[in-house]
Design an enzyme around this catalytic site. Structure first.
Site, mmCIF file in Angstrom:
data_model
loop_
_atom_site.group_PDB
_atom_site.id
_atom_site.type_symbol
_atom_site.label_atom_id
_atom_site.label_comp_id
_atom_site.label_asym_id
_atom_site.label_seq_id
_atom_site.Cartn_x
_atom_site.Cartn_y
_atom_site.Cartn_z
ATOM 1 N N HIS A 249 99.171 -154.952 -11.633
ATOM 2 C CA HIS A 249 98.880 -154.304 -10.355
ATOM 3 C C HIS A 249 98.472 -152.842 -10.505
ATOM 4 C CE1 HIS A 249 101.983 -157.501 -9.705
ATOM 5 N NE2 HIS A 249 100.999 -157.936 -8.955
ATOM 6 N N SER B 5 104.101 -162.307 -3.717
ATOM 7 C CA SER B 5 102.716 -162.458 -4.143
ATOM 8 C C SER B 5 101.802 -162.355 -2.933
ATOM 9 C CB SER B 5 102.519 -163.815 -4.836
ATOM 10 O OG SER B 5 101.149 -164.106 -4.997
ATOM 11 N N CYS C 12 94.424 -166.395 -12.406
ATOM 12 C CA CYS C 12 93.118 -165.741 -12.474
ATOM 13 C C CYS C 12 93.023 -165.014 -13.816
ATOM 14 C CB CYS C 12 92.946 -164.753 -11.323
ATOM 15 S SG CYS C 12 94.133 -163.381 -11.373
ATOM 16 N N GLU D 248 100.122 -152.342 -6.128
ATOM 17 C CA GLU D 248 98.707 -152.015 -6.319
ATOM 18 C C GLU D 248 98.282 -150.868 -5.415
ATOM 19 O OE1 GLU D 248 94.311 -153.854 -5.484
ATOM 20 O OE2 GLU D 248 95.898 -155.285 -5.958
ATOM 21 N N HIS E 233 103.320 -161.151 -9.935
ATOM 22 C CA HIS E 233 104.289 -161.500 -8.904
ATOM 23 C C HIS E 233 104.581 -163.005 -8.900
ATOM 24 C CE1 HIS E 233 103.503 -157.577 -6.459
ATOM 25 N NE2 HIS E 233 104.392 -157.420 -7.416
#
Length: 321
Positions: free
Chosen positions: A72, A220, A10, A124, A39
């Site tokens: 994150h 992940s 992404c 995160e 990750h």
């Protein structure tokens, strides 16, 4: 084979990986990275070979060195700890995670209690919770929504980790709102566009696949969610693998159609290697199942938008690919 699209990197992951590469080019080795930049074990290994050093906390970094904060995100306490050591920090936090941080700060300032939907221990979640630790309560699952206690049900808002299952998150919100009708929504979706796009694609693939294979590392979150989503939407079986070497051919017994996708931190070369192995096993036809187009490129961290000579990097300010 049914190959889901979008899949793989992404914009936030791409930005973070490129940030480490650009930092190594500009400042030389070593460049330190707090936690895994993204990750994925293969991405981390490749960056280590280029000279990056991954550490758990900033106190393991020599004073005055360069440190990159992972995609994150980190809490204000980590930022301050780096500053106290005189570290030269480069923030590679995904802009969509930064958006959630800013929402947490704003709602805390406005005297809201924040219910943060996410997974305990995820970096995160720790970073977001650190923005307003006295105002944030973690809700880890729909079942926890039935038992969480709040101070004022009329001054309450929910936020979420960006890499969750959309369906499970909405179920958690539904159950929270059943208990707290005045629960406020964030101003826009916290689950990132890429996570949503990959889940939509695998839902379509799962309806037609006997087996779904998800390339992605065990830590992940979005990769693990893709396995869950595939099983929930029709796949008879689904498996997460780090790479083609982890494929168990016994999973394919009796299967005529295999679905393939990858998490948002997975380089495409790992998917290509899996397709080659599946082709050797007899699955020679590949049909792409595309449900969205992605062309977003995030701007680089400001420290890396120009090289040592002062010339602007071609992708410095992001845009559309």
């Amino acid at each position: 084979m049914l190959l889901a699209a979008p899949r793989g990197y992404c914009a936030g992951v791409d930005r973070a990986v490129v940030a480490v590469e650009k930092a190594l080019e500009r400042y030389g080795s070593p460049v330190y990275v707090r936690k895994q930049i993204v990750h994925n074990v293969h991405v981390v290994s490749r960056l280590e070979q280029q000279g990056a050093i991954f550490v758990d906390e900033v106190d393991a970094v020599p004073e005055g060195a360069h440190i990159v904060f992972s995609a994150h995100g980190v809490s204000p306490a980590v930022v301050q700890a780096a500053a106290d050591r005189g570290l030269r920090a480069i923030d590679a936090t995904c802009p969509l995670v930064t958006k959630v941080h800013r929402e947490a700060v704003r709602f805390a300032r406005d005297d809201y209690e924040i219910l943060l939907i996410g997974h305990r221990g995820h970096e995160e979640v720790e970073g977001t919770a650190g923005e307003a630790p006295d105002r944030i309560t973690l809700v880890g699952s729909p079942d926890e929504a039935d038992t969480v206690e709040v101070r004022d049900p009329d001054k309450l808002v929910w936020l979420s980790q960006t890499t969750l299952s959309v369906d499970e998150t909405m179920e958690t919100v539904r159950r929270l709102r059943a208990r707290f009708p005045n629960l406020a929504d964030p101003p826009s979706d916290d689950i990132c566009y890429a996570t949503q796009n990959r889940q939509v694609a695998i839902k379509k693939v799962a309806k037609q696949a006997d087996v779904v294979l998800v390339v992605g590392s065990a830590n992940s979150s979005n990769s693990v969610r893709l396995v869950e989503v595939a099983l929930e939407h029709g796949a008879a079986s689904a498996h997460r693998i780090d790479d083609a070497d982890e494929l168990d051919l016994a999973w394919l017994d009796g299967a005529t159609t295999v679905g393939v996708t990858s998490g948002a931190s997975v380089p495409e070369r790992l998917v290509s290697a899996l397709l080659d192995r599946l082709a050797a096993a007899g699955y020679g036809t590949v049909d792409e199942v595309r449900t969205a187009e992605e062309d977003l490129v995030f701007s680089l961290p400001r420290e890396l938008r120009r090289d040592a000579s002062g010339a602007r990097d071609p992708r410095a300010l992001g845009g559309r690919a």
